[in-house]
Design a protein around this motif. Structure first.
Motif, PDB file in Angstrom:
ATOM      1  N   GLY A  24       0.821  -1.212   0.000  1.00  0.00           N
ATOM      2  CA  GLY A  24       0.000   0.000   0.000  1.00  0.00           C
ATOM      3  C   GLY A  24       0.854   1.261   0.000  1.00  0.00           C
ATOM      4  O   GLY A  24       0.562   2.223  -0.717  1.00  0.00           O
ATOM      5  N   LEU A  25       1.931   1.236   0.799  1.00  0.00           N
ATOM      6  CA  LEU A  25       2.837   2.396   0.857  1.00  0.00           C
ATOM      7  C   LEU A  25       3.498   2.641  -0.494  1.00  0.00           C
ATOM      8  O   LEU A  25       3.598   3.783  -0.960  1.00  0.00           O
ATOM      9  N   ILE A  26       3.954   1.568  -1.126  1.00  0.00           N
ATOM     10  CA  ILE A  26       4.617   1.701  -2.429  1.00  0.00           C
ATOM     11  C   ILE A  26       3.627   2.261  -3.455  1.00  0.00           C
ATOM     12  O   ILE A  26       3.938   3.219  -4.178  1.00  0.00           O
ATOM     13  N   ALA A  27       2.422   1.688  -3.476  1.00  0.00           N
ATOM     14  CA  ALA A  27       1.423   2.122  -4.464  1.00  0.00           C
ATOM     15  C   ALA A  27       1.045   3.588  -4.241  1.00  0.00           C
ATOM     16  O   ALA A  27       0.964   4.378  -5.188  1.00  0.00           O
ATOM     17  N   ARG A  45       7.534  -7.905 -14.929  1.00  0.00           N
ATOM     18  CA  ARG A  45       7.320  -6.505 -14.593  1.00  0.00           C
ATOM     19  C   ARG A  45       6.010  -6.349 -13.826  1.00  0.00           C
ATOM     20  O   ARG A  45       5.018  -6.983 -14.147  1.00  0.00           O
ATOM     21  N   PHE A  46       6.057  -5.501 -12.804  1.00  0.00           N
ATOM     22  CA  PHE A  46       4.887  -5.303 -11.955  1.00  0.00           C
ATOM     23  C   PHE A  46       4.608  -3.813 -11.824  1.00  0.00           C
ATOM     24  O   PHE A  46       5.538  -3.021 -11.668  1.00  0.00           O
ATOM     25  N   ASP A  47       3.339  -3.442 -11.875  1.00  0.00           N
ATOM     26  CA  ASP A  47       2.951  -2.042 -11.788  1.00  0.00           C
ATOM     27  C   ASP A  47       3.066  -1.556 -10.336  1.00  0.00           C
ATOM     28  O   ASP A  47       2.376  -2.055  -9.449  1.00  0.00           O
ATOM     29  N   ALA A  48       3.940  -0.566 -10.109  1.00  0.00           N
ATOM     30  CA  ALA A  48       4.170  -0.082  -8.740  1.00  0.00           C
ATOM     31  C   ALA A  48       2.957   0.656  -8.177  1.00  0.00           C
ATOM     32  O   ALA A  48       2.888   0.908  -6.978  1.00  0.00           O
ATOM     33  N   LEU A  81      10.696   6.170  -3.573  1.00  0.00           N
ATOM     34  CA  LEU A  81      10.463   4.734  -3.416  1.00  0.00           C
ATOM     35  C   LEU A  81      11.680   4.029  -2.823  1.00  0.00           C
ATOM     36  O   LEU A  81      11.541   3.170  -1.937  1.00  0.00           O
ATOM     37  N   ALA A  82      12.872   4.416  -3.279  1.00  0.00           N
ATOM     38  CA  ALA A  82      14.092   3.797  -2.758  1.00  0.00           C
ATOM     39  C   ALA A  82      14.228   4.069  -1.260  1.00  0.00           C
ATOM     40  O   ALA A  82      14.672   3.217  -0.488  1.00  0.00           O
ATOM     41  N   GLU A  83      13.798   5.268  -0.861  1.00  0.00           N
ATOM     42  CA  GLU A  83      13.833   5.646   0.556  1.00  0.00           C
ATOM     43  C   GLU A  83      12.914   4.721   1.378  1.00  0.00           C
ATOM     44  O   GLU A  83      13.285   4.267   2.465  1.00  0.00           O
ATOM     45  N   LEU A  84      11.726   4.449   0.839  1.00  0.00           N
ATOM     46  CA  LEU A  84      10.786   3.545   1.517  1.00  0.00           C
ATOM     47  C   LEU A  84      11.401   2.157   1.714  1.00  0.00           C
ATOM     48  O   LEU A  84      11.299   1.570   2.796  1.00  0.00           O
ATOM     49  N   PHE A  89      10.111   0.166   4.981  1.00  0.00           N
ATOM     50  CA  PHE A  89       8.691   0.539   5.008  1.00  0.00           C
ATOM     51  C   PHE A  89       8.249   0.955   6.410  1.00  0.00           C
ATOM     52  O   PHE A  89       7.149   0.638   6.845  1.00  0.00           O
ATOM     53  N   HIS A  90       9.144   1.619   7.126  1.00  0.00           N
ATOM     54  CA  HIS A  90       8.887   2.117   8.489  1.00  0.00           C
ATOM     55  C   HIS A  90       8.620   0.996   9.489  1.00  0.00           C
ATOM     56  O   HIS A  90       8.018   1.221  10.529  1.00  0.00           O
TER      57      HIS A  90
END
Lengths: 107, 158
Positions: A24-27, A45-48, A81-84, A89-90
């Motif tokens: 959910g965070l990534i999306a 390949r996957f849709d972010a 995204l790279a930061e997440l 993801f916290h």
């Protein structure tokens, strides 16, 4: 104006992997940008931007993934995204808080 | 992971009576108890754990689907059930749509990999519109079981 595709390799560091909340965070993060972002694993390949798509990654801790972005704000999108991913993801702080009292119980 | 690896068939509910989020979770956990997949004494604790997880963010992932779940020490392997609500239930989903399809999962605390694999099986199938539609329109446990078996066979053949 054309935009080149940029690429970033990330690693899943949190112990639980990409379960529902990380997906959910990534999306949500990917949706904040105009750039199209895809997650590449092996040849797939996957849709972010799609939680359903991200969940099919079944990416556990230690999995390496490539993020590919294409669009005007591709660079900041990949930064966010790279930061997440880097922050697990916290979930890293929560995991260590839980780990200490539980470890105490084992003794 | 195949559906047959974690879905407890005798706990499937083809027509949920629940009209809201807490009662849907309650009804599905009760179905696992009735199927003797989880101990009755743990029913309350499992419901609480699942509701607590929902507080962190709804597991309504869109497309009318929710995956309420929790880790609980009372199970020694991942166990799940499926519920269908023809009226739909407000689940604070990511896309704001009511939920018609529930995949409820209870997993042992130390098995994050299995949880990921179950989410993979579920999300992979749900990307298939026909599967989603058929499951939402399923009228009996038998219908649901047929769909799950078909999905498992497709996956095995892939």
């Amino acid at each position: 104006m054309t935009h080149s595709r940029i690429n970033r390799v990330v690693t899943v560091v949190n112990p639980l992997g990409i379960h529902l909340r990380p997906a959910g965070l990534i999306a949500n993060t990917a949706n904040r940008f105009a750039a199209q972002v895809e997650v590449v694993k092996g040849g797939d390949r996957f849709d972010a931007r799609s939680v359903l798509s991200l969940l099919t990654l079944a990416a556990g801790q230690g999995t390496q993934l490539a993020l590919q972005a294409h669009g005007p704000d591709a660079e900041p999108a990949l930064d966010a995204l790279a930061e997440l991913f880097a922050q697990g993801f916290h979930e890293m702080e929560a995991a260590s808080e839980r780990a200490s009292p539980a470890a105490g119980l084992d003794h | 992971m195949r559906f047959s690896d974690f879905v407890c068939v005798s706990a499937i509910r083809a027509e949920l009576k629940a009209g809201d989020k807490p009662s849907a979770i309650q009804e599905l956990v009760a179905s696992l108890v009735a199927a003797e997949a989880v101990p009755a004494a743990q029913q309350e604790g499992i419901v609480k754990a699942i509701l607590k997880r929902e507080e962190l963010g709804s597991t309504g992932i869109g497309r009318g689907v929710a995956v309420p779940h929790a880790k609980h020490a009372s199970v020694d392997r991942l166990i799940g059930t499926i519920g269908v609500s023809s009226n739909g239930i407000d689940f604070n989903s990511l896309d704001g749509e009511n939920v018609h399809l529930f995949f409820l999962l209870v997993s042992p605390p130390d098995r994050p990999r299995d949880h990921l694999l179950a989410l993979e099986s579920i999300s992979r199938q749900l990307r298939d519109d026909a599967f989603c539609r058929c499951l939402k329109n399923a009228k009996s446990v038998q219908d649901i079981q047929t769909l799950l078996n078909e999905a498992d066979q497709t996956q095995a053949g892939a």
